[in-house]
Design a protein around this motif. Sequence first.
Motif, mmCIF file in Angstrom:
data_model
loop_
_atom_site.group_PDB
_atom_site.id
_atom_site.type_symbol
_atom_site.label_atom_id
_atom_site.label_comp_id
_atom_site.label_asym_id
_atom_site.label_seq_id
_atom_site.Cartn_x
_atom_site.Cartn_y
_atom_site.Cartn_z
ATOM 1 N N GLU A 1 0.808 -1.221 0.000
ATOM 2 C CA GLU A 1 0.000 0.000 0.000
ATOM 3 C C GLU A 1 0.841 1.271 0.000
ATOM 4 N N ASP A 2 2.034 1.206 0.573
ATOM 5 C CA ASP A 2 2.880 2.377 0.747
ATOM 6 C C ASP A 2 3.506 2.802 -0.582
ATOM 7 N N GLU A 3 3.260 4.044 -0.998
ATOM 8 C CA GLU A 3 3.734 4.545 -2.296
ATOM 9 C C GLU A 3 5.260 4.476 -2.412
ATOM 10 N N ARG A 4 5.954 4.823 -1.355
ATOM 11 C CA ARG A 4 7.422 4.755 -1.398
ATOM 12 C C ARG A 4 7.907 3.328 -1.587
ATOM 13 N N GLN A 5 7.262 2.407 -0.886
ATOM 14 C CA GLN A 5 7.653 0.999 -0.998
ATOM 15 C C GLN A 5 7.311 0.452 -2.386
ATOM 16 N N ILE A 6 6.200 0.889 -2.937
ATOM 17 C CA ILE A 6 5.828 0.482 -4.304
ATOM 18 C C ILE A 6 6.946 0.865 -5.267
ATOM 19 N N GLN A 7 7.419 2.112 -5.181
ATOM 20 C CA GLN A 7 8.477 2.571 -6.075
ATOM 21 C C GLN A 7 9.789 1.807 -5.832
ATOM 22 N N LYS A 8 10.090 1.517 -4.568
ATOM 23 C CA LYS A 8 11.288 0.733 -4.259
ATOM 24 C C LYS A 8 11.181 -0.672 -4.861
ATOM 25 N N ASN A 9 10.003 -1.256 -4.762
ATOM 26 C CA ASN A 9 9.794 -2.595 -5.316
ATOM 27 C C ASN A 9 9.951 -2.591 -6.841
ATOM 28 N N ILE A 10 9.443 -1.549 -7.477
ATOM 29 C CA ILE A 10 9.581 -1.426 -8.929
ATOM 30 C C ILE A 10 11.055 -1.297 -9.303
ATOM 31 N N VAL A 11 11.783 -0.441 -8.584
ATOM 32 C CA VAL A 11 13.214 -0.270 -8.854
ATOM 33 C C VAL A 11 13.937 -1.609 -8.694
ATOM 34 N N HIS A 12 13.601 -2.345 -7.636
ATOM 35 C CA HIS A 12 14.233 -3.648 -7.401
ATOM 36 C C HIS A 12 13.925 -4.616 -8.543
ATOM 37 N N ALA A 13 12.675 -4.666 -8.967
ATOM 38 C CA ALA A 13 12.284 -5.562 -10.067
ATOM 39 C C ALA A 13 13.004 -5.182 -11.357
ATOM 40 N N VAL A 14 13.076 -3.895 -11.656
ATOM 41 C CA VAL A 14 13.747 -3.434 -12.875
ATOM 42 C C VAL A 14 15.231 -3.798 -12.821
ATOM 43 N N LYS A 15 15.872 -3.607 -11.675
ATOM 44 C CA LYS A 15 17.292 -3.964 -11.545
ATOM 45 C C LYS A 15 17.501 -5.464 -11.736
ATOM 46 N N THR A 16 16.590 -6.262 -11.218
ATOM 47 C CA THR A 16 16.677 -7.715 -11.367
ATOM 48 C C THR A 16 16.575 -8.111 -12.840
ATOM 49 N N VAL A 17 15.618 -7.534 -13.550
ATOM 50 C CA VAL A 17 15.436 -7.847 -14.969
ATOM 51 C C VAL A 17 16.622 -7.332 -15.779
ATOM 52 N N ALA A 18 17.095 -6.146 -15.459
ATOM 53 C CA ALA A 18 18.247 -5.579 -16.178
ATOM 54 C C ALA A 18 19.468 -6.483 -16.045
ATOM 55 N N ALA A 19 19.694 -7.001 -14.853
ATOM 56 C CA ALA A 19 20.825 -7.908 -14.646
ATOM 57 C C ALA A 19 20.658 -9.169 -15.483
ATOM 58 N N GLU A 20 19.449 -9.661 -15.563
ATOM 59 C CA GLU A 20 19.177 -10.865 -16.360
ATOM 60 C C GLU A 20 19.412 -10.613 -17.846
ATOM 61 N N LEU A 21 19.022 -9.431 -18.318
ATOM 62 C CA LEU A 21 19.172 -9.093 -19.739
ATOM 63 C C LEU A 21 20.560 -8.577 -20.088
ATOM 64 N N GLY A 22 21.301 -8.147 -19.071
ATOM 65 C CA GLY A 22 22.608 -7.558 -19.343
ATOM 66 C C GLY A 22 22.499 -6.120 -19.810
ATOM 67 N N ASN A 23 21.507 -5.411 -19.299
ATOM 68 C CA ASN A 23 21.302 -4.004 -19.631
ATOM 69 C C ASN A 23 21.397 -3.163 -18.368
ATOM 70 N N THR A 24 21.435 -1.850 -18.568
ATOM 71 C CA THR A 24 21.315 -0.956 -17.418
ATOM 72 C C THR A 24 19.836 -0.904 -17.037
ATOM 73 N N PRO A 25 19.536 -0.604 -15.781
ATOM 74 C CA PRO A 25 18.134 -0.481 -15.381
ATOM 75 C C PRO A 25 17.368 0.566 -16.210
ATOM 76 N N SER A 26 18.008 1.686 -16.542
ATOM 77 C CA SER A 26 17.279 2.718 -17.298
ATOM 78 C C SER A 26 16.931 2.234 -18.701
ATOM 79 N N VAL A 27 17.851 1.536 -19.367
ATOM 80 C CA VAL A 27 17.555 0.998 -20.702
ATOM 81 C C VAL A 27 16.495 -0.089 -20.596
ATOM 82 N N CYS A 28 16.617 -0.925 -19.597
ATOM 83 C CA CYS A 28 15.651 -1.999 -19.402
ATOM 84 C C CYS A 28 14.243 -1.438 -19.209
ATOM 85 N N ARG A 29 14.134 -0.433 -18.360
ATOM 86 C CA ARG A 29 12.816 0.140 -18.065
ATOM 87 C C ARG A 29 12.250 0.888 -19.264
#
Length: 172
Positions: free
Chosen positions: A93-121
Amino acid sequence: VVFEFVGKSSIKHKKLLVDPDLAGLLKELTTLGRGRKLFQYLDEEQKPHPVKPSQINAYIKSVTESNFSAKDFRTWGASLLAAAKLAEIGICEDERQIQKNIVHAVKTVAAELGNTPSVCRSSYIHPNVLKAYERGLVLDSFTPRRQRLAKRIELEFEPEEVTLLELFKQFH
């Protein structure tokens, strides 16, 4: 099978896949010809040639709609990984935590793809996956990463893919 290669921005990658069938096929491919390109084909004279990205995209266009390319498969995979990761994290429910979770998910996917988080997102994760999470929507059906197994690809959709398609329908 261990893939070691240098990707964009001279970033070194090492990926491990456990699949005996794939290992056998790749071993056969290495016998086709020497050189730095793994994927090659033999022409009419049995001379090896590397497979070019334009050939891959031409093939994809010939068997799908003409506006599809290899990038669409990468986008689908990245979106699916992000949606599964956010479902695994769970709704909050917490907006700050939602954004942190999104950042974490994007970083996880970026690492899997071999991209930077900004390019991945910006280029690979479909924005509706992140919008859905912000609205409290996650995949109803997914397999947590620790329980996923490498398996042969089937013609049918995986449960995560079915629920990702359903999630996308909520935005149309």
